[in-house]
Design a protein around this motif. Structure first.
Motif, PDB file in Angstrom:
ATOM      1  N   TYR A   1      13.560  15.682  41.212  1.00 45.98           N
ATOM      2  CA  TYR A   1      13.992  16.386  42.517  1.00 45.98           C
ATOM      3  C   TYR A   1      13.188  16.175  43.560  1.00 45.98           C
ATOM      4  O   TYR A   1      13.567  15.868  45.073  1.00 45.98           O
ATOM      5  N   VAL A   2      11.532  16.240  43.363  1.00 41.16           N
ATOM      6  CA  VAL A   2      10.964  16.006  44.491  1.00 41.16           C
ATOM      7  C   VAL A   2      10.841  14.665  45.125  1.00 41.16           C
ATOM      8  O   VAL A   2      11.010  14.358  46.158  1.00 41.16           O
TER       9      VAL A   2
ATOM     10  N   LEU B   1      13.822  14.327  47.136  1.00 39.49           N
ATOM     11  CA  LEU B   1      13.516  14.679  48.476  1.00 39.49           C
ATOM     12  C   LEU B   1      12.930  13.710  49.464  1.00 39.49           C
ATOM     13  O   LEU B   1      13.052  13.826  50.724  1.00 39.49           O
ATOM     14  N   ARG B   2      11.859  13.243  48.729  1.00 42.78           N
ATOM     15  CA  ARG B   2      11.004  12.173  49.517  1.00 42.78           C
ATOM     16  C   ARG B   2      11.962  11.011  50.138  1.00 42.78           C
ATOM     17  O   ARG B   2      11.727  10.537  51.133  1.00 42.78           O
TER      18      ARG B   2
ATOM     19  N   PHE C   1      15.199  11.226  50.443  1.00 45.10           N
ATOM     20  CA  PHE C   1      16.086  11.572  51.483  1.00 45.10           C
ATOM     21  C   PHE C   1      15.434  11.705  52.900  1.00 45.10           C
ATOM     22  O   PHE C   1      16.091  11.282  53.942  1.00 45.10           O
ATOM     23  N   ASP C   2      14.205  11.985  53.132  1.00 43.17           N
ATOM     24  CA  ASP C   2      13.583  12.083  54.055  1.00 43.17           C
ATOM     25  C   ASP C   2      13.313  10.767  54.811  1.00 43.17           C
ATOM     26  O   ASP C   2      13.312  10.697  55.990  1.00 43.17           O
TER      27      ASP C   2
ATOM     28  N   ALA D   1      18.487   8.544  46.770  1.00 39.29           N
ATOM     29  CA  ALA D   1      17.846   9.923  46.612  1.00 39.29           C
ATOM     30  C   ALA D   1      19.047  10.213  45.632  1.00 39.29           C
ATOM     31  O   ALA D   1      18.772  11.131  44.703  1.00 39.29           O
TER      32      ALA D   1
ATOM     33  N   THR E   1      19.118  12.333  42.039  1.00 35.64           N
ATOM     34  CA  THR E   1      19.318  13.867  41.616  1.00 35.64           C
ATOM     35  C   THR E   1      20.610  13.908  40.379  1.00 35.64           C
ATOM     36  O   THR E   1      20.455  14.743  39.654  1.00 35.64           O
TER      37      THR E   1
ATOM     38  N   ARG F   1      19.720  23.776  43.394  1.00 35.73           N
ATOM     39  CA  ARG F   1      19.139  23.120  44.459  1.00 35.73           C
ATOM     40  C   ARG F   1      19.435  21.391  44.571  1.00 35.73           C
ATOM     41  O   ARG F   1      19.567  20.842  45.528  1.00 35.73           O
TER      42      ARG F   1
ATOM     43  N   LEU G   1      21.145  19.412  47.460  1.00 37.50           N
ATOM     44  CA  LEU G   1      20.449  17.989  47.893  1.00 37.50           C
ATOM     45  C   LEU G   1      21.434  16.917  47.742  1.00 37.50           C
ATOM     46  O   LEU G   1      21.516  16.240  48.524  1.00 37.50           O
TER      47      LEU G   1
ATOM     48  N   ARG H   1      23.946  17.011  50.440  1.00 35.95           N
ATOM     49  CA  ARG H   1      23.306  16.656  51.824  1.00 35.95           C
ATOM     50  C   ARG H   1      23.051  15.007  51.842  1.00 35.95           C
ATOM     51  O   ARG H   1      23.460  14.436  52.896  1.00 35.95           O
ATOM     52  N   THR H   2      23.048  14.409  50.845  1.00 37.11           N
ATOM     53  CA  THR H   2      22.811  12.926  50.566  1.00 37.11           C
ATOM     54  C   THR H   2      23.992  12.249  50.842  1.00 37.11           C
ATOM     55  O   THR H   2      24.221  10.991  51.739  1.00 37.11           O
TER      56      THR H   2
END
Length: 440
Positions: A179-180, A183-184, A186-187, A194, A198, A214, A218, A221-222
């Protein structure tokens, strides 16, 4: 470093030209060479391979019997040093290597003495090694080395002596790392990567967990931020191909692409409405356009608000005939005054090849993002009748007449073209999706 604690008897080198086939002999010689250089572990591997092939190879048995205990002693000393340095994972692995080596030697009939304290030392290192893996994984995750963290956690999860509860806990820790990491990515706008992380995490967590929710958020959103609209233009064909192919060949490929690939695209690729695509294509290029220009393709994409446009044309279509066999048959003509005659049945393999050149246009940048070609072929065994006159006047039964039947010949032609269209469409779709994914 393993120490060479003995002198290799010279008589072994002289006596090498003994038993065994050439390949086995060469393996033994390689083992001897490695042993002379002090590379005992590699030498032992060669001796084991020799004895697997030829259990009666006495020289290999003697060498393995002599160097085996040396290897075991050295590895046990190495494990002791690693334990003293608090390298419990490496020490545990070393004990496992000792155990495995003794077993391998035993399989070829060479008994290597087992250290009396091996089981005790391995058991003592077991829990410490497992806990060290978890510590290393947590440290790697904190440093942002997510790949290493997942590797360490995955090894800990496969540990043979842990409980099911511990395994489930590790699954959650891996999912957290995934997950982390997602997120990285995705940013950094690496949306597809990403999404993949997931997916990996979702396979490890319960649907009722907070982390699951969560991850789904995510993931959505991706997809929302990373998806692109693609307008797939129907393939055209060159004038030469149009002369060689049936009228439906290009239509077949376009139908396969539309209904089997573009209508069910992978995640991140959104297909522009095919009806709108064809309407704008006719409006901008005209009804008779065989090949779409770069300018027109980008204009079509702009009108449809697409991110990319895919265009292409069939620029090659060839047929070859191989493995030709002919057999002559005697028959007669029909009617009141039959005439003796002959006809030929020609058996062969028909192979057709075709190629599509494609271009992917980046509508926003108004340029060609990628271009390439794909080729495919299809083969079919056929039988065709050959007769100099009117074959319908021959006195043939149904099976004999089939080799002249135009409907059967047409069916065979259609079968080859259908196979070719299916293969060409599949390869083209794979190539285009791969190229588009590189830009997400």
């Amino acid at each position: 470093m393993i120490k060479l604690r003995h002198l290799l008897p010279a008589i072994i080198v002289v006596g090498i030209i003994g038993a065994g086939c050439v390949s086995t002999q060469k393996r033994f010689e390689k083992g001897v060479d490695l042993e002379e250089k002090g590379r005992l572990v590699e030498a032992a591997d060669y001796y084991i391979r020799v004895l697997n092939d030829d259990p009666e190879f006495g020289e290999a048995r003697e060498r393995l019997t002599e160097i085996g205990p040396i290897i075991v002693d050295d590895w046990m000393e190495s494990a002791d040093r690693k334990t003293a340095a608090n390298l419990f994972v490496e020490a545990f692995d070393q004990y496992g290597a000792v155990e495995s080596f003794i077993q391998r030697c035993g399989y070829v009939g060479v008994g290597i003495p087992r250290p009396e304290n091996l089981d005790e030392l391995k058991l003592a290192a077991d829990r410490k090694a497992f806990e060290q893996l978890l510590t290393r994984a947590a440290g790697a995750s904190a440093e942002g080395n997510f790949a290493k963290a997942i590797d360490e956690y995955s090894r800990a999860r496969a540990w043979p002596t842990i409980t099911e509860e511990e395994r489930e806990s590790i699954n959650m820790q891996i999912a957290d790392v995934e997950y982390v990491w997602a997120l990285r990515l995705f940013d950094d706008r690496q949306f597809r990567a990403a999404f993949e992380h997931t997916e990996s995490a979702l396979a490890l967590v319960a649907p009722t967990s907070e982390l699951h929710a969560r991850l789904i958020d995510l993931q959505e959103r991706t997809v929302a931020d990373g998806s692109v609209i693609v307008a797939y233009l129907p393939l055209g064909q060159t004038e030469e191909v149009s002369r060689k192919t049936s009228s439906y060949f290009a239509d077949d490929i376009n139908d396969v692409l539309l209904y089997e690939y573009w209508s069910i695209p992978p995640v991140f690729l959104v297909t522009a409405d095919p009806v709108d695509v064809r309407r704008e294509m006719r409006r901008i290029t005209g009804r008779n356009a065989r090949i779409v220009s770069s300018r027109d393709a980008i204009e079509i994409g702009r009108v449809l608000d697409a991110d990319f446009v895919v265009a292409g044309e069939i620029n090659r279509y060839e047929e070859d005939e191989d493995d030709v066999r002919e057999r002559t048959y005697e028959t007669q003509t029909r009617g009141r005054n039959p005439v003796d005659t002959t006809y030929v049945v020609r058996r062969s393999e028909i192979e057709r090849k075709s190629r599509v050149a494609f271009r992917i246009f980046d509508v926003r940048r108004r340029n060609t993002a990628e271009r390439g070609t794909v080729t495919a072929d299809a083969k079919l065994e056929v039988e065709r009748g050959v007769y100099a006159g009117d074959y319908s006047q021959l006195d043939l039964d149904g099976n004999q007449f089939a080799v002249f039947d135009p409907d059967e010949i047409r069916r065979q032609d259609e079968q080859i073209d259908e196979q070719l269209a299916d293969e060409l469409a599949a390869r083209l779709a794979d190539k285009i999706v791969e190229a588009l994914f590189k830009r997400i």
